[in-house]
Design a protein around this motif. Structure first.
Motif, short mmCIF file in Angstrom:
data_model
loop_
_atom_site.label_atom_id
_atom_site.label_comp_id
_atom_site.label_asym_id
_atom_site.label_seq_id
_atom_site.Cartn_x
_atom_site.Cartn_y
_atom_site.Cartn_z
N LEU A 12 -38.64 18.19 -4.47
CA LEU A 12 -38.12 19.23 -3.57
C LEU A 12 -39.22 20.24 -3.22
O LEU A 12 -39.33 20.68 -2.07
CB LEU A 12 -36.92 19.93 -4.19
N ASP A 13 -40.03 20.60 -4.21
CA ASP A 13 -41.14 21.51 -3.96
C ASP A 13 -42.12 20.91 -2.95
O ASP A 13 -42.62 21.60 -2.05
CB ASP A 13 -41.88 21.85 -5.25
N ARG A 14 -42.40 19.62 -3.12
CA ARG A 14 -43.33 18.95 -2.20
C ARG A 14 -42.74 18.93 -0.79
O ARG A 14 -43.46 19.14 0.19
CB ARG A 14 -43.64 17.53 -2.68
N LEU A 15 -41.44 18.69 -0.67
CA LEU A 15 -40.79 18.72 0.65
C LEU A 15 -40.93 20.11 1.28
O LEU A 15 -41.18 20.21 2.49
CB LEU A 15 -39.32 18.33 0.54
N ALA A 20 -43.46 23.57 5.37
CA ALA A 20 -44.24 24.75 5.71
C ALA A 20 -45.49 24.37 6.49
O ALA A 20 -45.86 25.04 7.47
CB ALA A 20 -44.60 25.52 4.44
N THR A 21 -46.14 23.30 6.07
CA THR A 21 -47.35 22.84 6.75
C THR A 21 -47.03 22.41 8.17
O THR A 21 -47.74 22.77 9.13
CB THR A 21 -48.00 21.68 5.98
N LEU A 22 -45.97 21.64 8.33
CA LEU A 22 -45.59 21.18 9.66
C LEU A 22 -45.16 22.34 10.56
O LEU A 22 -45.52 22.38 11.74
CB LEU A 22 -44.48 20.14 9.57
N GLU A 23 -44.43 23.28 10.00
CA GLU A 23 -43.98 24.44 10.78
C GLU A 23 -45.13 25.33 11.21
O GLU A 23 -45.08 25.95 12.28
CB GLU A 23 -42.95 25.24 9.99
N GLY A 25 -47.96 24.34 12.17
CA GLY A 25 -48.51 23.72 13.37
C GLY A 25 -50.02 23.72 13.47
O GLY A 25 -50.56 23.56 14.56
N GLU A 26 -50.71 23.89 12.38
CA GLU A 26 -52.17 23.98 12.43
C GLU A 26 -52.85 22.70 11.94
O GLU A 26 -53.97 22.74 11.43
CB GLU A 26 -52.63 25.17 11.60
N ILE A 27 -52.17 21.56 12.12
CA ILE A 27 -52.74 20.28 11.69
C ILE A 27 -52.74 19.33 12.88
O ILE A 27 -52.02 19.52 13.85
CB ILE A 27 -51.93 19.68 10.52
N ASP A 28 -53.58 18.31 12.78
CA ASP A 28 -53.65 17.35 13.88
C ASP A 28 -52.46 16.38 13.81
O ASP A 28 -51.73 16.33 12.83
CB ASP A 28 -54.98 16.59 13.85
N LEU A 29 -52.27 15.65 14.88
CA LEU A 29 -51.12 14.77 15.02
C LEU A 29 -51.10 13.69 13.94
O LEU A 29 -50.03 13.36 13.39
CB LEU A 29 -51.11 14.13 16.41
N ALA A 30 -52.24 13.13 13.62
CA ALA A 30 -52.30 12.06 12.61
C ALA A 30 -51.86 12.59 11.24
O ALA A 30 -51.09 11.91 10.52
CB ALA A 30 -53.71 11.49 12.52
N THR A 31 -52.30 13.77 10.89
CA THR A 31 -51.90 14.37 9.61
C THR A 31 -50.41 14.69 9.62
O THR A 31 -49.72 14.46 8.62
CB THR A 31 -52.72 15.64 9.33
N LYS A 33 -48.13 13.13 11.25
CA LYS A 33 -47.41 11.86 11.09
C LYS A 33 -47.41 11.41 9.64
O LYS A 33 -46.38 10.96 9.12
CB LYS A 33 -48.05 10.80 11.98
N GLU A 34 -48.54 11.53 8.97
CA GLU A 34 -48.63 11.15 7.55
C GLU A 34 -47.68 12.00 6.70
O GLU A 34 -47.01 11.49 5.81
CB GLU A 34 -50.06 11.30 7.05
N LEU A 35 -47.66 13.30 6.97
CA LEU A 35 -46.77 14.19 6.21
C LEU A 35 -45.31 13.86 6.47
O LEU A 35 -44.48 13.89 5.55
CB LEU A 35 -47.07 15.65 6.55
N ARG A 36 -44.99 13.54 7.70
CA ARG A 36 -43.61 13.17 8.05
C ARG A 36 -43.21 11.90 7.31
O ARG A 36 -42.10 11.80 6.78
CB ARG A 36 -43.49 12.98 9.56
#
Length: 64
Positions: A12-15, A20-23, A25-31, A33-36
């Protein structure tokens, strides 16, 4: 084998970290996608583990 509350809490912590990382918005599309994909795998694992508990309550400390 049933998941321990610590394992569930860790997932749950990792989720939360992924969200937070996805929200942010400071990452590239490939990253993103990997996080998703990682989040989807974690969610599926959690669903299976919680279904396996057969109605037993697993306490997770929301403050940690």
């Amino acid at each position: 084998m049933p998941a321990s509350s610590e394992e569930i809490e860790r997932k749950l912590d990792r989720l939360d970290e992924i969200a937070a990382t996805l929200e942010a918005g400071e990452i590239d599309l490939a990253t993103a996608k990997e996080l998703r994909e990682e989040a989807d795998e974690l969610l599926e694992t959690l669903r299976e583990e919680l279904a396996h508990e057969e109605g037993e309550l697993v306490e997770v400390d929301p403050e940690s």
